[in-house]
Design an enzyme around this catalytic site. Structure first.
Site, PDB file in Angstrom:
ATOM      1  N   GLU A 125       0.831  -1.213   0.000  1.00  0.00           N
ATOM      2  CA  GLU A 125       0.000   0.000   0.000  1.00  0.00           C
ATOM      3  C   GLU A 125       0.867   1.264   0.000  1.00  0.00           C
ATOM      4  O   GLU A 125       1.066   1.888   1.051  1.00  0.00           O
ATOM      5  CB  GLU A 125      -0.960   0.033   1.196  1.00  0.00           C
ATOM      6  CG  GLU A 125      -1.931   1.209   1.110  1.00  0.00           C
ATOM      7  CD  GLU A 125      -2.829   1.336   2.332  1.00  0.00           C
ATOM      8  OE1 GLU A 125      -3.722   2.197   2.310  1.00  0.00           O
ATOM      9  OE2 GLU A 125      -2.638   0.584   3.299  1.00  0.00           O
ATOM     10  N   LYS A 151      -2.718  -2.134  -3.003  1.00  0.00           N
ATOM     11  CA  LYS A 151      -3.776  -1.217  -2.552  1.00  0.00           C
ATOM     12  C   LYS A 151      -3.281   0.191  -2.832  1.00  0.00           C
ATOM     13  O   LYS A 151      -2.227   0.600  -2.347  1.00  0.00           O
ATOM     14  CB  LYS A 151      -4.085  -1.412  -1.067  1.00  0.00           C
ATOM     15  CG  LYS A 151      -5.199  -0.492  -0.574  1.00  0.00           C
ATOM     16  CD  LYS A 151      -5.637  -0.841   0.849  1.00  0.00           C
ATOM     17  CE  LYS A 151      -6.727   0.117   1.313  1.00  0.00           C
ATOM     18  NZ  LYS A 151      -7.239  -0.220   2.654  1.00  0.00           N
TER      19      LYS A 151
END
Length: 302
Positions: free
Chosen positions: A177, A214
């Site tokens: 992420e 993500k």
């Protein structure tokens, strides 16, 4: 090793990933927004107990099932807690049909070269071994990009891939992420560099373990479409990044193949004072809106 049924669900099932992973730093704000002000409890233990009760209320709500919520990302204390007498990961998968992930990062360093790297994660191998034993499928690790600085973004990507390899060594699937801040003064420029660095790093990874990504919903629609086709990429999911729910869903629809992994946008309208029916009605409406945004653009991509 990751459960084959979980892998199939994460790889192919329509739906979205619920991010229920507020940690110590963000917990007071999350509770206050939920309707429990900071002055109404005393100490970290009571704070985390109240946060677990909030998460448990979401997880046990009738609308929170694997029909639309394919996975949930948990804070470590939530993983270690119980719901209706079961460890949370087991309850999620066995009772709700939702694949459990674990947030493993421990906060961010100060900004340098336009980015904030993850702080060191002491005892990570021990945590990963414990998570695998509890039935966790994968992990999520967050760092932050603010400026389009090539050296800083390269450092972010290098750290993300290194932690991802450590996660994969325990048979877990890492969700990398590298969040680009929605308030970045040049978000599109930062995203272009990030895409380049992610692609170079992905092509040079050793072994054959899968990863997920993500990422902030990009300024340029379908910016990450090429990465979705990479054989290492199990799925790319979008964080809401502070956008209101309606804005996040509208932006998500423009990015085919990307599904949601929302946190604030998911719980924004939930309140402690609601009756169980009111709570589930609001949650069901939000789940339906996020799911529709994910499924609609998946259909367009097919």
């Amino acid at each position: 090793m990751a459960d084959a049924r979980m892998k199939e669900q994460i790889s192919h099932k329509p739906g979205f990933i619920a991010a229920l992973d507020q940690s110590g730093g963000s917990t007071p704000g999350a509770l206050a927004h939920y309707g429990i002000p900071e002055g109404s409890y005393h100490g970290d233990e009571e704070m985390f107990r109240l946060m677990h009760e909030m998460r448990s209320r979401i997880i046990t709500a009738p609308s929170f099932t694997g029909d639309k919520v394919i996975a949930a990302i948990l804070f470590e204390r939530t993983m270690d807690g119980t719901i209706e007498g079961k460890q949370t990961p087991g309850y999620l998968w066995e009772d709700r049909g939702i694949v459990p992930f674990l947030k493993i990062d421990k906060g961010l360093e100060d900004e340098k070269q336009g980015v904030r790297l993850m702080k060191p994660i002491p005892g990570l191998d021990t945590l990963l071994a414990r998570a695998a034993k509890l039935g966790i499928y994968g992990t999520k690790e967050r760092s932050v990009v603010n400026l389009p600085d090539r050296a800083g973004i390269a450092a972010i990507v290098k750290q993300q891939y290194e932690i991802g390899a450590q996660v994969a060594a325990h048979g877990l699937v890492p969700i990398l992420e590298p969040e680009v801040l929605v308030k970045s003064p040049d978000k599109a420029g930062a995203e272009a560099i990030l895409l380049d660095e992610l692609t170079k790093g992905l092509d040079s990874l050793p072994g054959d373990y899968p990863i997920m990504l993500k990422i902030t919903i990009p300024e340029k629609p379908d910016l990450y479409a090429g990465l979705m086709k990479h054989p290492r990429m199990q799925r790319i999911v979008a964080l809401s990044g502070g956008y209101p729910l309606d804005v996040a869903c509208e932006k998500l629809k423009a990015n085919h193949g990307m599904i949601a992994s929302f946190s604030r946008a998911l719980v924004d309208d939930l309140r402690a004072s609601m009756s169980d029916k009111e709570f589930d009605d609001v949650l069901a409406k939000t789940i339906a809106e996020i799911n529709d945004a994910s499924v609609n653009k998946l259909a367009k991509a097919a």
